[in-house]
Scaffold this motif. Structure first.
Motif, mmCIF file in Angstrom:
data_model
loop_
_atom_site.group_PDB
_atom_site.id
_atom_site.type_symbol
_atom_site.label_atom_id
_atom_site.label_comp_id
_atom_site.label_asym_id
_atom_site.label_seq_id
_atom_site.Cartn_x
_atom_site.Cartn_y
_atom_site.Cartn_z
ATOM 1 N N ASP A 36 0.863 -1.175 0.000
ATOM 2 C CA ASP A 36 0.000 0.000 0.000
ATOM 3 C C ASP A 36 0.899 1.224 0.000
ATOM 4 O O ASP A 36 2.038 1.182 0.477
ATOM 5 C CB ASP A 36 -0.900 0.000 1.236
ATOM 6 C CG ASP A 36 -2.014 1.031 1.150
ATOM 7 O OD1 ASP A 36 -2.242 1.574 0.052
ATOM 8 O OD2 ASP A 36 -2.659 1.298 2.187
ATOM 9 N N ALA A 37 0.417 2.323 -0.546
ATOM 10 C CA ALA A 37 1.167 3.576 -0.549
ATOM 11 C C ALA A 37 0.227 4.713 -0.201
ATOM 12 O O ALA A 37 -0.832 4.864 -0.813
ATOM 13 C CB ALA A 37 1.812 3.813 -1.912
ATOM 14 N N ASN A 38 0.601 5.488 0.796
ATOM 15 C CA ASN A 38 -0.167 6.658 1.194
ATOM 16 C C ASN A 38 0.722 7.894 1.077
ATOM 17 O O ASN A 38 1.944 7.800 1.220
ATOM 18 C CB ASN A 38 -0.660 6.508 2.639
ATOM 19 C CG ASN A 38 -1.826 5.544 2.753
ATOM 20 O OD1 ASN A 38 -2.985 5.930 2.688
ATOM 21 N ND2 ASN A 38 -1.523 4.249 2.919
ATOM 22 N N HIS A 39 0.110 9.030 0.821
ATOM 23 C CA HIS A 39 0.850 10.273 0.616
ATOM 24 C C HIS A 39 0.593 11.177 1.818
ATOM 25 O O HIS A 39 -0.523 11.676 2.009
ATOM 26 C CB HIS A 39 0.407 10.930 -0.689
ATOM 27 C CG HIS A 39 0.591 10.020 -1.874
ATOM 28 N ND1 HIS A 39 1.673 10.105 -2.718
ATOM 29 C CD2 HIS A 39 -0.160 8.973 -2.325
ATOM 30 C CE1 HIS A 39 1.582 9.166 -3.648
ATOM 31 N NE2 HIS A 39 0.473 8.468 -3.428
ATOM 32 N N LEU A 40 1.662 11.399 2.617
ATOM 33 C CA LEU A 40 1.497 12.055 3.907
ATOM 34 C C LEU A 40 2.653 13.008 4.195
ATOM 35 O O LEU A 40 3.792 12.731 3.830
ATOM 36 C CB LEU A 40 1.454 11.008 5.033
ATOM 37 C CG LEU A 40 0.475 9.835 4.891
ATOM 38 C CD1 LEU A 40 0.811 8.765 5.919
ATOM 39 C CD2 LEU A 40 -0.958 10.325 5.075
ATOM 40 N N PRO A 41 2.382 14.112 4.907
ATOM 41 C CA PRO A 41 3.478 14.965 5.368
ATOM 42 C C PRO A 41 4.071 14.395 6.654
ATOM 43 O O PRO A 41 3.348 13.866 7.499
ATOM 44 C CB PRO A 41 2.786 16.306 5.632
ATOM 45 C CG PRO A 41 1.389 15.932 6.003
ATOM 46 C CD PRO A 41 1.058 14.700 5.194
ATOM 47 N N PHE A 42 5.391 14.478 6.781
ATOM 48 C CA PHE A 42 6.062 13.997 7.983
ATOM 49 C C PHE A 42 6.979 15.076 8.547
ATOM 50 O O PHE A 42 7.571 15.864 7.802
ATOM 51 C CB PHE A 42 6.894 12.743 7.679
ATOM 52 C CG PHE A 42 6.079 11.481 7.608
ATOM 53 C CD1 PHE A 42 5.889 10.691 8.725
ATOM 54 C CD2 PHE A 42 5.488 11.094 6.403
ATOM 55 C CE1 PHE A 42 5.135 9.529 8.663
ATOM 56 C CE2 PHE A 42 4.737 9.933 6.329
ATOM 57 C CZ PHE A 42 4.557 9.148 7.467
ATOM 58 N N GLU A 43 7.083 15.077 9.864
ATOM 59 C CA GLU A 43 8.002 15.968 10.571
ATOM 60 C C GLU A 43 9.239 15.159 10.946
ATOM 61 O O GLU A 43 9.135 14.086 11.565
ATOM 62 C CB GLU A 43 7.322 16.517 11.827
ATOM 63 C CG GLU A 43 8.154 17.497 12.615
ATOM 64 C CD GLU A 43 8.126 18.917 12.070
ATOM 65 O OE1 GLU A 43 8.845 19.771 12.614
ATOM 66 O OE2 GLU A 43 7.367 19.171 11.094
ATOM 67 N N LEU A 44 10.420 15.656 10.573
ATOM 68 C CA LEU A 44 11.676 14.974 10.869
ATOM 69 C C LEU A 44 12.221 15.455 12.201
ATOM 70 O O LEU A 44 12.452 16.655 12.401
ATOM 71 C CB LEU A 44 12.688 15.232 9.755
ATOM 72 C CG LEU A 44 14.107 14.681 9.970
ATOM 73 C CD1 LEU A 44 14.084 13.154 10.082
ATOM 74 C CD2 LEU A 44 15.028 15.127 8.835
ATOM 75 N N ASP A 45 12.454 14.524 13.107
ATOM 76 C CA ASP A 45 12.996 14.817 14.437
ATOM 77 C C ASP A 45 14.391 14.219 14.528
ATOM 78 O O ASP A 45 14.559 13.001 14.476
ATOM 79 C CB ASP A 45 12.067 14.220 15.507
ATOM 80 C CG ASP A 45 12.612 14.389 16.916
ATOM 81 O OD1 ASP A 45 13.575 15.165 17.106
ATOM 82 O OD2 ASP A 45 12.063 13.756 17.833
ATOM 83 N N LEU A 46 15.398 15.074 14.660
ATOM 84 C CA LEU A 46 16.779 14.608 14.724
ATOM 85 C C LEU A 46 17.295 14.511 16.157
ATOM 86 O O LEU A 46 18.477 14.234 16.376
ATOM 87 C CB LEU A 46 17.692 15.531 13.904
ATOM 88 C CG LEU A 46 17.415 15.568 12.405
ATOM 89 C CD1 LEU A 46 18.382 16.504 11.707
ATOM 90 C CD2 LEU A 46 17.493 14.166 11.803
ATOM 91 N N THR A 47 16.421 14.723 17.126
ATOM 92 C CA THR A 47 16.837 14.611 18.524
ATOM 93 C C THR A 47 16.757 13.175 19.018
ATOM 94 O O THR A 47 17.222 12.868 20.122
ATOM 95 C CB THR A 47 15.970 15.500 19.432
ATOM 96 O OG1 THR A 47 14.605 15.039 19.406
ATOM 97 C CG2 THR A 47 16.013 16.947 18.970
ATOM 98 N N SER A 48 16.152 12.304 18.227
ATOM 99 C CA SER A 48 16.012 10.894 18.607
ATOM 100 C C SER A 48 16.547 10.009 17.491
ATOM 101 O O SER A 48 16.368 10.311 16.310
ATOM 102 C CB SER A 48 14.542 10.545 18.868
ATOM 103 O OG SER A 48 13.998 11.344 19.887
ATOM 104 N N GLY A 49 17.175 8.900 17.875
ATOM 105 C CA GLY A 49 17.657 7.947 16.890
ATOM 106 C C GLY A 49 18.901 8.438 16.174
ATOM 107 O O GLY A 49 19.132 9.643 16.027
ATOM 108 N N GLU A 50 19.702 7.517 15.690
ATOM 109 C CA GLU A 50 20.949 7.871 15.005
ATOM 110 C C GLU A 50 20.688 8.613 13.703
ATOM 111 O O GLU A 50 21.411 9.555 13.350
ATOM 112 C CB GLU A 50 21.748 6.593 14.724
ATOM 113 C CG GLU A 50 23.100 6.832 14.069
ATOM 114 C CD GLU A 50 23.852 5.554 13.774
ATOM 115 O OE1 GLU A 50 24.853 5.615 13.032
ATOM 116 O OE2 GLU A 50 23.445 4.487 14.275
#
Length: 212
Positions: A36-50
């Motif tokens: 399945d493919a959905n088209h969504l806006p995402f917020e990138l958080d660089l304070t978590s995860g490598e």
């Protein structure tokens, strides 16, 4: 994604920059009901995860959040500008006739594991962050508090949070790096002249950068 060495982007900061500038992604899943493919806006958080964490949301009526399980692998495709490249723009074509059409583009593939966040606090935070980011350029930025409280509560209950911890980032900036200098310059300027300024300038900027 097939990535020849001359189109590869090893600099993670460049990939993060594209994701921030073009946050509307294709969210690809392979759940109980298949691809399945959905088209969504995402917020990138660089304070978590490598490599960062992506935060978004879907409508509660969208079956995707029930179709996948926490920990499932997903793919997000972030795409910047793209353009058709005619051989006529290459001076070498007129000299040797050995050129064919192609397509230039910049994309980032983010591979990671998904977590469904069906809780009001998370969803409210995601909406608030996305709103602050994308309302920032408005003369009078809209805020969640501008809407009636009961209306906002109803709208938040109608969505479900999506969190993706990025495991791998793959970038491909296909900007004619494998062409002669004169061909790159000519095609980049031609694109800008016809109104495809972003991709044309990206091609010209790539000329100044070290090649992979």
């Amino acid at each position: 994604m097939y990535v020849p060495a001359h189109f590869e982007v090893p600099n993670v900061d460049e990939l993060h920059q594209l994701m921030r500038e073009h946050p509307f992604a294709v969210f690809v899943t392979n759940g109980a009901n298949g691809l399945d493919a959905n088209h969504l806006p995402f917020e990138l958080d660089l304070t978590s995860g490598e490599k960062g964490v992506l935060h978004g949301h879907v409508a509660r009526s969208n079956p995707v959040w029930n179709d996948v399980k926490n920990g499932d692998e997903v793919l997000l495709v972030f795409r910047a500008e793209d353009a058709y490249i005619t051989p006529s723009w290459f001076p070498s074509k007129h000299e040797f006739q050995k050129q064919v059409p192609t397509w230039n583009y910049r994309v980032v593939h983010a591979h990671g594991k998904v977590t469904i966040r069906d809780d009001e606090k998370y969803v409210r935070g995601v909406v608030a962050k996305l709103t602050r980011t994308h309302e920032a350029s408005q003369p009078k930025p809209w805020k969640m508090s501008d809407a009636p409280v009961d209306y906002m509560e109803t709208m938040l209950k109608a969505i479900v949070g999506i969190e993706v911890h990025i495991d791998k980032l793959v970038g491909k900036f296909k900007l004619s790096q494998n062409r002669e200098l004169r061909d790159k310059l000519s095609a980049g300027e031609a694109l800008k002249a016809q109104g495809d300024v972003a991709i044309g300038q990206a091609m010209l900027d790539a000329i100044q950068e070290p090649q992979s």
